[in-house]
Design a protein around this motif. Structure first.
Motif, PDB file in Angstrom:
ATOM      1  N   ALA A 192      17.841 -11.053 -56.124  1.00 35.21           N
ATOM      2  CA  ALA A 192      17.147 -10.101 -57.004  1.00 35.21           C
ATOM      3  C   ALA A 192      17.825  -8.745 -56.859  1.00 35.21           C
ATOM      4  O   ALA A 192      18.500  -8.472 -55.867  1.00 35.21           O
ATOM      5  CB  ALA A 192      15.671  -9.999 -56.638  1.00 35.21           C
ATOM      6  N   MET A 193      17.626  -7.886 -57.847  1.00 36.49           N
ATOM      7  CA  MET A 193      18.237  -6.555 -57.834  1.00 36.49           C
ATOM      8  C   MET A 193      19.743  -6.642 -57.585  1.00 36.49           C
ATOM      9  O   MET A 193      20.338  -5.820 -56.879  1.00 36.49           O
ATOM     10  CB  MET A 193      17.560  -5.649 -56.802  1.00 36.49           C
ATOM     11  CG  MET A 193      16.115  -5.342 -57.121  1.00 36.49           C
ATOM     12  SD  MET A 193      15.347  -4.167 -55.951  1.00 36.49           S
ATOM     13  CE  MET A 193      13.755  -3.907 -56.745  1.00 36.49           C
ATOM     14  N   ASP A 194      20.348  -7.690 -58.149  1.00 43.16           N
ATOM     15  CA  ASP A 194      21.800  -7.898 -58.054  1.00 43.16           C
ATOM     16  C   ASP A 194      22.294  -8.085 -56.632  1.00 43.16           C
ATOM     17  O   ASP A 194      23.446  -7.759 -56.311  1.00 43.16           O
ATOM     18  CB  ASP A 194      22.567  -6.743 -58.712  1.00 43.16           C
ATOM     19  CG  ASP A 194      22.354  -6.688 -60.214  1.00 43.16           C
ATOM     20  OD1 ASP A 194      22.253  -7.767 -60.831  1.00 43.16           O
ATOM     21  OD2 ASP A 194      22.278  -5.584 -60.771  1.00 43.16           O
ATOM     22  N   THR A 195      21.455  -8.629 -55.752  1.00 41.65           N
ATOM     23  CA  THR A 195      21.890  -8.823 -54.375  1.00 41.65           C
ATOM     24  C   THR A 195      21.113  -9.958 -53.732  1.00 41.65           C
ATOM     25  O   THR A 195      20.046 -10.358 -54.211  1.00 41.65           O
ATOM     26  CB  THR A 195      21.711  -7.525 -53.558  1.00 41.65           C
ATOM     27  OG1 THR A 195      22.393  -7.651 -52.320  1.00 41.65           O
ATOM     28  CG2 THR A 195      20.235  -7.250 -53.287  1.00 41.65           C
ATOM     29  N   VAL A 196      21.638 -10.479 -52.648  1.00 43.76           N
ATOM     30  CA  VAL A 196      20.957 -11.522 -51.883  1.00 43.76           C
ATOM     31  C   VAL A 196      19.968 -10.867 -50.928  1.00 43.76           C
ATOM     32  O   VAL A 196      20.301  -9.909 -50.228  1.00 43.76           O
ATOM     33  CB  VAL A 196      21.972 -12.367 -51.089  1.00 43.76           C
ATOM     34  CG1 VAL A 196      21.244 -13.391 -50.217  1.00 43.76           C
ATOM     35  CG2 VAL A 196      22.924 -13.084 -52.045  1.00 43.76           C
ATOM     36  N   MET A 197      18.754 -11.390 -50.914  1.00 44.77           N
ATOM     37  CA  MET A 197      17.712 -10.861 -50.042  1.00 44.77           C
ATOM     38  C   MET A 197      17.196 -11.958 -49.122  1.00 44.77           C
ATOM     39  O   MET A 197      17.028 -13.102 -49.547  1.00 44.77           O
ATOM     40  CB  MET A 197      16.556 -10.305 -50.870  1.00 44.77           C
ATOM     41  CG  MET A 197      16.947  -9.174 -51.793  1.00 44.77           C
ATOM     42  SD  MET A 197      15.506  -8.425 -52.611  1.00 44.77           S
ATOM     43  CE  MET A 197      16.307  -7.091 -53.522  1.00 44.77           C
ATOM     44  N   THR A 198      16.956 -11.596 -47.880  1.00 46.76           N
ATOM     45  CA  THR A 198      16.427 -12.538 -46.900  1.00 46.76           C
ATOM     46  C   THR A 198      15.206 -11.929 -46.227  1.00 46.76           C
ATOM     47  O   THR A 198      15.257 -10.785 -45.763  1.00 46.76           O
ATOM     48  CB  THR A 198      17.486 -12.877 -45.837  1.00 46.76           C
ATOM     49  OG1 THR A 198      18.631 -13.453 -46.470  1.00 46.76           O
ATOM     50  CG2 THR A 198      16.927 -13.883 -44.838  1.00 46.76           C
ATOM     51  N   PHE A 199      14.134 -12.696 -46.184  1.00 45.75           N
ATOM     52  CA  PHE A 199      12.895 -12.244 -45.546  1.00 45.75           C
ATOM     53  C   PHE A 199      12.570 -13.182 -44.390  1.00 45.75           C
ATOM     54  O   PHE A 199      12.548 -14.402 -44.559  1.00 45.75           O
ATOM     55  CB  PHE A 199      11.721 -12.254 -46.537  1.00 45.75           C
ATOM     56  CG  PHE A 199      11.994 -11.517 -47.816  1.00 45.75           C
ATOM     57  CD1 PHE A 199      12.343 -10.184 -47.802  1.00 45.75           C
ATOM     58  CD2 PHE A 199      11.907 -12.163 -49.045  1.00 45.75           C
ATOM     59  CE1 PHE A 199      12.595  -9.501 -48.977  1.00 45.75           C
ATOM     60  CE2 PHE A 199      12.162 -11.492 -50.221  1.00 45.75           C
ATOM     61  CZ  PHE A 199      12.505 -10.158 -50.188  1.00 45.75           C
ATOM     62  N   THR A 200      12.306 -12.616 -43.229  1.00 45.15           N
ATOM     63  CA  THR A 200      11.879 -13.379 -42.069  1.00 45.15           C
ATOM     64  C   THR A 200      10.514 -12.859 -41.642  1.00 45.15           C
ATOM     65  O   THR A 200      10.372 -11.671 -41.338  1.00 45.15           O
ATOM     66  CB  THR A 200      12.880 -13.228 -40.902  1.00 45.15           C
ATOM     67  OG1 THR A 200      14.174 -13.675 -41.330  1.00 45.15           O
ATOM     68  CG2 THR A 200      12.448 -14.044 -39.699  1.00 45.15           C
ATOM     69  N   ILE A 201       9.526 -13.738 -41.643  1.00 47.38           N
ATOM     70  CA  ILE A 201       8.154 -13.337 -41.349  1.00 47.38           C
ATOM     71  C   ILE A 201       7.602 -14.212 -40.233  1.00 47.38           C
ATOM     72  O   ILE A 201       7.723 -15.444 -40.270  1.00 47.38           O
ATOM     73  CB  ILE A 201       7.250 -13.476 -42.599  1.00 47.38           C
ATOM     74  CG1 ILE A 201       7.762 -12.553 -43.716  1.00 47.38           C
ATOM     75  CG2 ILE A 201       5.789 -13.169 -42.264  1.00 47.38           C
ATOM     76  CD1 ILE A 201       7.021 -12.728 -45.035  1.00 47.38           C
ATOM     77  N   ILE A 202       6.997 -13.587 -39.239  1.00 46.31           N
ATOM     78  CA  ILE A 202       6.336 -14.307 -38.154  1.00 46.31           C
ATOM     79  C   ILE A 202       4.828 -14.194 -38.384  1.00 46.31           C
ATOM     80  O   ILE A 202       4.209 -13.167 -38.076  1.00 46.31           O
ATOM     81  CB  ILE A 202       6.708 -13.733 -36.773  1.00 46.31           C
ATOM     82  CG1 ILE A 202       8.207 -13.432 -36.681  1.00 46.31           C
ATOM     83  CG2 ILE A 202       6.257 -14.681 -35.670  1.00 46.31           C
ATOM     84  CD1 ILE A 202       9.109 -14.621 -36.838  1.00 46.31           C
ATOM     85  N   HIS A 203       4.245 -15.233 -38.946  1.00 48.90           N
ATOM     86  CA  HIS A 203       2.818 -15.202 -39.268  1.00 48.90           C
ATOM     87  C   HIS A 203       2.371 -16.605 -39.661  1.00 48.90           C
ATOM     88  O   HIS A 203       3.140 -17.360 -40.264  1.00 48.90           O
ATOM     89  CB  HIS A 203       2.554 -14.224 -40.420  1.00 48.90           C
ATOM     90  CG  HIS A 203       1.118 -13.869 -40.612  1.00 48.90           C
ATOM     91  ND1 HIS A 203       0.246 -14.636 -41.353  1.00 48.90           N
ATOM     92  CD2 HIS A 203       0.386 -12.810 -40.158  1.00 48.90           C
ATOM     93  CE1 HIS A 203      -0.950 -14.074 -41.355  1.00 48.90           C
ATOM     94  NE2 HIS A 203      -0.890 -12.961 -40.620  1.00 48.90           N
ATOM     95  N   GLU A 204       1.144 -16.941 -39.340  1.00 47.76           N
ATOM     96  CA  GLU A 204       0.651 -18.291 -39.657  1.00 47.76           C
ATOM     97  C   GLU A 204       0.597 -18.546 -41.156  1.00 47.76           C
ATOM     98  O   GLU A 204       0.694 -19.695 -41.605  1.00 47.76           O
ATOM     99  CB  GLU A 204      -0.720 -18.505 -39.031  1.00 47.76           C
ATOM    100  CG  GLU A 204      -1.786 -17.533 -39.506  1.00 47.76           C
ATOM    101  CD  GLU A 204      -3.131 -17.745 -38.815  1.00 47.76           C
ATOM    102  OE1 GLU A 204      -4.088 -17.038 -39.164  1.00 47.76           O
ATOM    103  OE2 GLU A 204      -3.192 -18.614 -37.929  1.00 47.76           O
ATOM    104  N   ASP A 205       0.449 -17.489 -41.963  1.00 49.14           N
ATOM    105  CA  ASP A 205       0.443 -17.634 -43.419  1.00 49.14           C
ATOM    106  C   ASP A 205       1.790 -17.236 -44.018  1.00 49.14           C
ATOM    107  O   ASP A 205       1.873 -16.796 -45.161  1.00 49.14           O
ATOM    108  CB  ASP A 205      -0.667 -16.765 -44.032  1.00 49.14           C
ATOM    109  CG  ASP A 205      -2.054 -17.201 -43.589  1.00 49.14           C
ATOM    110  OD1 ASP A 205      -2.271 -18.406 -43.419  1.00 49.14           O
ATOM    111  OD2 ASP A 205      -2.904 -16.308 -43.395  1.00 49.14           O
TER     112      ASP A 205
END
Length: 357
Positions: free
Chosen positions: A46-59
């Motif tokens: 998105a926004m002309d770039t690769v995005m990575t999200f890392t989340i530590i959460h049960e949901d």
């Protein structure tokens, strides 16, 4: 959007710049060799770039979807190319009529305007006509004539941007004016996603929006996240490691986007004062700041300023730190990073010093 639940976590540091395949493979191996529940990771474009999200959460799986939807929502507001975006509508109605905009667009326009004023216009959201003349918008590069630049520079004056908060409208007074929020959009998006996740109870996460890093809390073991500051002259190397807890880390550099013509390299960071790529003696600027929006803008502004003026500006502020890599092979970190930045560029003939207030 691709996502999966990681049942492992043991990475000493996150190497989050382009290239550096060996480090990424080591990081992956480390992840797969240890155990940690409720780790979710997603990759999206998105926004002309690769995005990575890392989340530590049960949901985490549900929150990854929420994060991507928020990014898409903001992209649809801020994109300079999408036909129905608010920014596109503002530009198409320049010199004609005000355009009603959302609270997000109005807020980001106002912030961009304020940061432009505070940095002496080293950051300019109205520089788009000149950037387009260089071909960086469609990646069809060419060196414009000085005559073309002289004709376009008057259109980049932010005095011609009229914001009406009561009516929630934005208006460009001169036909041919155009704004581009690309210099702050990813930083703003990281702030909005960070707020969203915190409201949902997330205490540990790492967001990478095209290399714009935003850390929520620390790693689950209590240690800070780590990210590498890239060596601007070697994409497979870095000049140091930064520890991050509840902060954003954003880098701008001439090595990121450029083209060559007649043996000369032209990068995408345009000096608003000249209309030409900034020749500031810097290869990159990394900003560490709680606000991703401000960090995004300042990484560009301080690059344009050059080292001495950038350090003077830093000394006048108290809400960000910076790392500069110069064309002369010097790495300069501001004193607030004394305990969180580890210089590792000496084997590549970089020198290092700490700048003090």
């Amino acid at each position: 959007m691709n996502f999966k639940k990681w049942i492992s976590f043991g990475l000493a540091g996150c190497f989050l710049f382009s290239g550096c395949a060996a480090q990424r493979e080591q990081a992956q191996a480390a992840l797969e060799n240890s155990q940690q529940e409720n780790r979710y990771e997603a990759t999206s474009f998105a926004m002309d770039t690769v995005m990575t999200f890392t989340i530590i959460h049960e949901d985490g799986e549900e929150l990854l979807i929420d994060a991507e939807q928020e990014i898409r929502r903001l992209e649809n507001l801020f994109s300079v190319t999408l036909d129905d975006s608010e920014v596109r509508q503002i530009n198409e109605n320049a010199g004609d009529k005000p355009v009603h905009v959302s609270a997000d667009t109005l807020a980001l326009l106002k912030t961009g305007e304020e940061l432009g004023e505070k940095t002496g216009n080293a950051f300019d959201i109205a520089i788009y006509p000149v950037v387009k003349a260089w071909g960086f918008t469609e990646e069809e590069h060419s060196v414009p004539s000085q005559e073309t630049i002289d004709r376009l520079l008057p259109l980049t004056n932010l005095d011609g941007l009229i914001l009406n908060e009561e009516d929630s409208t934005a208006y460009l007074e001169k036909e041919g004016m155009a704004i581009d929020l690309g210099g702050v959009a990813k930083g703003y998006a990281s702030d909005r996603v960070k707020d969203l996740l915190k409201e949902k109870g997330v205490e540990s996460a790492l967001l990478s929006l095209g290399g714009n890093i935003c850390a929520i809390g620390s790693k689950p073991d209590g240690n800070p996240w780590k990210t590498a500051v890239q060596n601007p002259i070697d994409e497979n190397d870095y000049v140091g490691l930064l520890e991050a807890t509840d902060t954003c880390i954003i880098t701008s550099g001439g090595y990121q986007r450029y083209f060559e013509e007649d043996g000369k390299r032209y990068h995408h960071i345009i000096d608003p004062a000249t209309g030409w790529p900034a020749e500031s003696g810097l290869l990159s600027v990394t900003i560490v700041c709680e606000s991703g929006t401000k960090a995004d803008a300042l990484s560009t502004a301080l690059f344009v300023m050059g080292l001495e003026d950038a350090l003077s500006y830093w000394k006048s502020q108290n809400d960000f730190e910076a790392i500069f890599v110069t064309e002369d092979g010097e790495v300069v970190a501001t004193e607030g990073l004394k305990d969180s930045f580890t210089f590792e560029g000496k084997d590549n003939d970089f020198t290092y010093r700490l700048a003090e207030r």
